[in-house]
Design a protein around this motif. Structure first.
Motif, PDB file in Angstrom:
ATOM      1  N   ILE A 171      11.024  -6.480  13.988  1.00 53.57           N
ATOM      2  CA  ILE A 171      10.910  -8.006  14.008  1.00 53.57           C
ATOM      3  C   ILE A 171       9.858  -8.258  13.478  1.00 53.57           C
ATOM      4  CG2 ILE A 171      10.952  -9.856  15.326  1.00 53.57           C
ATOM      5  CD1 ILE A 171      12.497  -8.004  17.660  1.00 53.57           C
ATOM      6  N   ARG A 172       8.770  -7.595  13.656  1.00 54.00           N
ATOM      7  CA  ARG A 172       7.446  -7.912  12.986  1.00 54.00           C
ATOM      8  C   ARG A 172       6.445  -6.932  13.024  1.00 54.00           C
ATOM      9  NH1 ARG A 172       2.956 -11.860  16.245  1.00 54.00           N
ATOM     10  NH2 ARG A 172       1.128 -11.599  14.697  1.00 54.00           N
ATOM     11  N   GLY A 173       5.601  -6.485  11.827  1.00 51.81           N
ATOM     12  CA  GLY A 173       4.651  -5.787  11.779  1.00 51.81           C
ATOM     13  C   GLY A 173       5.267  -4.220  11.455  1.00 51.81           C
ATOM     14  N   THR A 174       5.773  -4.125  10.402  1.00 54.01           N
ATOM     15  CA  THR A 174       5.989  -2.586   9.830  1.00 54.01           C
ATOM     16  C   THR A 174       4.672  -2.205   9.367  1.00 54.01           C
ATOM     17  OG1 THR A 174       6.210  -3.390   7.525  1.00 54.01           O
ATOM     18  CG2 THR A 174       8.174  -3.695   8.977  1.00 54.01           C
ATOM     19  N   ALA A 175       4.923  -0.938   8.809  1.00 47.82           N
ATOM     20  CA  ALA A 175       3.764  -0.295   8.364  1.00 47.82           C
ATOM     21  C   ALA A 175       3.593  -0.199   6.835  1.00 47.82           C
ATOM     22  CB  ALA A 175       3.797   1.334   8.769  1.00 47.82           C
ATOM     23  N   SER A 176       4.403  -1.186   6.346  1.00 49.54           N
ATOM     24  CA  SER A 176       4.784  -1.133   4.727  1.00 49.54           C
ATOM     25  C   SER A 176       3.996  -2.310   4.213  1.00 49.54           C
ATOM     26  CB  SER A 176       6.086  -1.241   4.219  1.00 49.54           C
ATOM     27  OG  SER A 176       6.328  -1.498   2.896  1.00 49.54           O
ATOM     28  N   ALA A 177       2.978  -2.246   3.243  1.00 52.10           N
ATOM     29  CA  ALA A 177       2.182  -3.408   2.722  1.00 52.10           C
ATOM     30  C   ALA A 177       3.365  -4.288   2.009  1.00 52.10           C
ATOM     31  CB  ALA A 177       1.306  -2.967   1.703  1.00 52.10           C
ATOM     32  N   GLU A 182       1.843 -11.094   3.452  1.00 53.01           N
ATOM     33  CA  GLU A 182       0.678 -12.068   4.070  1.00 53.01           C
ATOM     34  C   GLU A 182      -0.482 -11.264   4.520  1.00 53.01           C
ATOM     35  OE1 GLU A 182       2.831 -10.660   7.648  1.00 53.01           O
ATOM     36  OE2 GLU A 182       3.398 -11.045   5.550  1.00 53.01           O
ATOM     37  N   ALA A 183      -1.821 -11.594   4.538  1.00 51.38           N
ATOM     38  CA  ALA A 183      -2.852 -10.798   4.953  1.00 51.38           C
ATOM     39  C   ALA A 183      -2.830 -10.512   6.240  1.00 51.38           C
ATOM     40  CB  ALA A 183      -4.000 -11.721   4.931  1.00 51.38           C
ATOM     41  N   PRO A 184      -2.804  -8.900   6.451  1.00 49.99           N
ATOM     42  CA  PRO A 184      -2.327  -8.238   7.882  1.00 49.99           C
ATOM     43  C   PRO A 184      -3.746  -8.577   8.888  1.00 49.99           C
ATOM     44  CG  PRO A 184      -3.206  -6.810   6.216  1.00 49.99           C
ATOM     45  CD  PRO A 184      -3.194  -8.179   5.400  1.00 49.99           C
ATOM     46  N   TRP A 185      -3.776  -9.774   9.201  1.00 49.90           N
ATOM     47  CA  TRP A 185      -5.039 -10.055   9.952  1.00 49.90           C
ATOM     48  C   TRP A 185      -4.718  -9.444  11.671  1.00 49.90           C
ATOM     49  CZ3 TRP A 185      -8.789 -10.638   6.991  1.00 49.90           C
ATOM     50  CH2 TRP A 185      -8.704 -11.604   5.980  1.00 49.90           C
ATOM     51  N   ASP A 186      -3.574  -9.018  11.888  1.00 43.11           N
ATOM     52  CA  ASP A 186      -3.324  -8.449  13.120  1.00 43.11           C
ATOM     53  C   ASP A 186      -2.596  -7.122  13.124  1.00 43.11           C
ATOM     54  OD1 ASP A 186      -0.512  -9.011  13.784  1.00 43.11           O
ATOM     55  OD2 ASP A 186      -1.238 -10.956  13.986  1.00 43.11           O
ATOM     56  N   SER A 187      -2.459  -6.379  14.185  1.00 43.53           N
ATOM     57  CA  SER A 187      -1.572  -5.170  14.164  1.00 43.53           C
ATOM     58  C   SER A 187      -0.285  -5.242  14.975  1.00 43.53           C
ATOM     59  CB  SER A 187      -2.540  -3.820  14.302  1.00 43.53           C
ATOM     60  OG  SER A 187      -2.997  -4.252  15.699  1.00 43.53           O
ATOM     61  N   VAL A 188      -0.185  -6.297  15.330  1.00 43.86           N
ATOM     62  CA  VAL A 188       1.098  -6.568  16.194  1.00 43.86           C
ATOM     63  C   VAL A 188       2.557  -6.016  15.672  1.00 43.86           C
ATOM     64  CG1 VAL A 188       2.492  -8.089  17.610  1.00 43.86           C
ATOM     65  CG2 VAL A 188       0.011  -8.274  17.537  1.00 43.86           C
ATOM     66  N   THR A 189       3.092  -5.110  16.430  1.00 40.68           N
ATOM     67  CA  THR A 189       4.474  -4.775  15.940  1.00 40.68           C
ATOM     68  C   THR A 189       5.317  -4.897  17.223  1.00 40.68           C
ATOM     69  OG1 THR A 189       3.991  -2.842  14.624  1.00 40.68           O
ATOM     70  CG2 THR A 189       6.072  -2.567  15.785  1.00 40.68           C
ATOM     71  N   TYR A 218      -2.149   1.780  10.363  1.00 39.60           N
ATOM     72  CA  TYR A 218      -0.875   1.795   9.254  1.00 39.60           C
ATOM     73  C   TYR A 218      -0.675   0.124   9.092  1.00 39.60           C
ATOM     74  CZ  TYR A 218      -0.848   6.799   9.455  1.00 39.60           C
ATOM     75  OH  TYR A 218      -1.250   8.029   9.264  1.00 39.60           O
ATOM     76  N   VAL A 219      -0.451  -0.513  10.308  1.00 37.32           N
ATOM     77  CA  VAL A 219       0.015  -1.981  10.319  1.00 37.32           C
ATOM     78  C   VAL A 219      -1.160  -2.818   9.838  1.00 37.32           C
ATOM     79  CG1 VAL A 219       0.849  -3.764  11.597  1.00 37.32           C
ATOM     80  CG2 VAL A 219       1.581  -1.193  12.085  1.00 37.32           C
ATOM     81  N   ARG A 220      -2.516  -2.513  10.347  1.00 32.24           N
ATOM     82  CA  ARG A 220      -3.563  -3.649  10.008  1.00 32.24           C
ATOM     83  C   ARG A 220      -3.954  -3.195   8.595  1.00 32.24           C
ATOM     84  NH1 ARG A 220      -7.996  -6.085  12.919  1.00 32.24           N
ATOM     85  NH2 ARG A 220      -8.759  -7.408  11.135  1.00 32.24           N
ATOM     86  N   ARG A 221      -3.988  -2.147   8.169  1.00 34.36           N
ATOM     87  CA  ARG A 221      -4.587  -1.776   6.677  1.00 34.36           C
ATOM     88  C   ARG A 221      -3.555  -1.146   5.961  1.00 34.36           C
ATOM     89  NH1 ARG A 221      -9.748  -2.644   5.467  1.00 34.36           N
ATOM     90  NH2 ARG A 221      -8.873  -2.754   3.391  1.00 34.36           N
ATOM     91  N   PRO A 222      -2.379  -1.457   5.951  1.00 36.15           N
ATOM     92  CA  PRO A 222      -1.171  -0.936   5.116  1.00 36.15           C
ATOM     93  C   PRO A 222      -1.611  -0.752   3.385  1.00 36.15           C
ATOM     94  CG  PRO A 222      -0.398  -3.137   5.519  1.00 36.15           C
ATOM     95  CD  PRO A 222      -1.751  -2.647   6.058  1.00 36.15           C
ATOM     96  N   ASP A 223      -2.916  -1.746   2.999  1.00 35.96           N
ATOM     97  CA  ASP A 223      -3.048  -1.803   1.736  1.00 35.96           C
ATOM     98  C   ASP A 223      -3.752  -0.356   1.097  1.00 35.96           C
ATOM     99  OD1 ASP A 223      -4.947  -2.754   3.546  1.00 35.96           O
ATOM    100  OD2 ASP A 223      -6.233  -3.210   1.945  1.00 35.96           O
ATOM    101  N   ILE A 224      -4.509   0.336   2.179  1.00 38.83           N
ATOM    102  CA  ILE A 224      -5.241   1.399   1.616  1.00 38.83           C
ATOM    103  C   ILE A 224      -4.812   2.827   1.966  1.00 38.83           C
ATOM    104  CG2 ILE A 224      -7.228  -0.064   1.793  1.00 38.83           C
ATOM    105  CD1 ILE A 224      -8.034   1.147   4.245  1.00 38.83           C
ATOM    106  N   ALA A 225      -3.440   3.101   2.346  1.00 35.59           N
ATOM    107  CA  ALA A 225      -2.847   4.171   2.842  1.00 35.59           C
ATOM    108  C   ALA A 225      -3.898   4.989   3.653  1.00 35.59           C
ATOM    109  CB  ALA A 225      -2.744   5.100   1.480  1.00 35.59           C
ATOM    110  N   PRO A 226      -4.204   4.587   4.798  1.00 39.44           N
ATOM    111  CA  PRO A 226      -5.085   5.252   5.827  1.00 39.44           C
ATOM    112  C   PRO A 226      -4.219   6.353   6.525  1.00 39.44           C
ATOM    113  CG  PRO A 226      -4.113   3.383   6.936  1.00 39.44           C
ATOM    114  CD  PRO A 226      -3.669   3.409   5.568  1.00 39.44           C
ATOM    115  N   PHE A 227      -5.122   7.158   7.367  1.00 38.20           N
ATOM    116  CA  PHE A 227      -4.663   8.197   8.134  1.00 38.20           C
ATOM    117  C   PHE A 227      -4.871   8.129   9.457  1.00 38.20           C
ATOM    118  CE2 PHE A 227      -5.638  11.990  10.568  1.00 38.20           C
ATOM    119  CZ  PHE A 227      -4.893  12.883  10.485  1.00 38.20           C
TER     120      PHE A 227
END
Length: 291
Positions: A171-177, A182-189, A218-227
């Motif tokens: 419903i909200r907050g996948t791990a895909s950029a 929108e800017a991922p200002w929170d990590s809510v899923t 992964y949800v907060r920073r999907p733009d940088i492929a984190p680990f």
């Protein structure tokens, strides 16, 4: 949800140990344990619940908890479970040792250890209790969500094999950029989830579902492929066997968020609800992340 650095192996048919029923649900077959005496059990991890390089954390939690559940000295039902992940659990044979550290009038305290190849991969503690009918109240609020059937399930072709064991409907907050312009200002899923194929809810399945949230990085920073990888996971069970039997194999609503990201570690808290608005589990975990 745990993850390791090693490259993922191709998924293959699970090896069913001789003490597991081939006709059982995949979760039951893969968490089957053979008593060895003195509180020890033999099991086998398979690729079905594999993450990148090893079994996903919910599976490890379920294995540890199941050893205590099967122990002949067990009294009551679990109300809390903490699992500390020391290393990856690879495909193949494993052992679990469970010991009742102390039994009091109201609670029973357990210590568990999951090992493979002579090395400890996880340590765990659990508290069991016999609940009694008394005053109850839920202060947390049921998340607003559209009905399960109105939300599209996560498409096939999932990144890791364990995800194929769940019907996830975000419903909200996948791990895909790409899914979050929108800017991922929170990590809510927030998502609906249930076993795939459907399976009646019990403590083993609930323990796995409680770790079915991606690490919040992964949800907060999907733009940088984190680990990210879970280091420690605590689950509080707010449900008993009677409530789970009434719930059956219906879907659950989960919501998760981070509280703090700092210097390579973050925590996240999550809640698991029934469609009827009953809070049945809450979790908190600490995860390592690299960006």
């Amino acid at each position: 949800m745990t993850r390791t650095d090693r490259s993922p192996g191709a998924a293959s048919a699970a090896t069913i140990p001789p003490y597991a029923s081939a006709a059982a649900h995949p979760l039951d077959a893969d968490t089957a344990l053979e008593p060895l005496g003195d509180g020890s059990f033999r099991g086998r991890a398979s690729k079905r619940y594999c993450n990148v390089g090893g079994s996903f954390g919910g599976f490890v939690s379920a294995i540890a908890l199941k050893a205590a559940l099967l122990h002949p000295k067990r009294l009551g039902e679990p109300i809390a479970l903490t699992v500390n992940f020391a290393g990856p659990l690879a495909d193949g044979e494993l052992t679990v040792h469970a010991r009742a550290a102390r039994t009091n009038r109201s609670t029973q305290h357990w210590q568990m250890e999951v090992a493979q190849g002579g090395e400890v991969v996880a340590t765990a503690t659990a508290v069991f209790a016999v609940r009694r009918q008394t005053w109850s109240s839920t202060e947390s609020e049921f998340p607003q969500a559209p009905p399960f059937d109105s939300v599209q399930p996560l498409a096939p072709g999932r990144a890791t094999p364990w995800m194929g064991n769940y019907d996830m409907r975000f419903i909200r907050g996948t791990a895909s950029a790409a899914a979050r312009p929108e800017a991922p200002w929170d990590s809510v899923t927030t998502m609906w989830i249930r076993d795939n194929p459907p399976r009646p809810l019990d403590y083993v399945s609930l323990a796995t579902i409680c770790d079915a949230f991606f690490p919040r990085i992964y949800v907060r920073r999907p733009d940088i492929a984190p680990f990210g990888t879970t280091v420690s996971l605590t689950t509080y069970f707010h449900v008993d066997s009677e409530m789970m039997a009434a719930h059956g194999d219906r879907e659950l609503l989960g919501t998760a968020k981070a509280l703090q990201f700092r210097n390579g570690y973050c925590d996240q808290t999550a809640e698991i609800w029934t469609p009827a608005g009953e809070l049945i589990a809450a979790t908190h975990q600490t995860a390592l992340f690299r960006i």
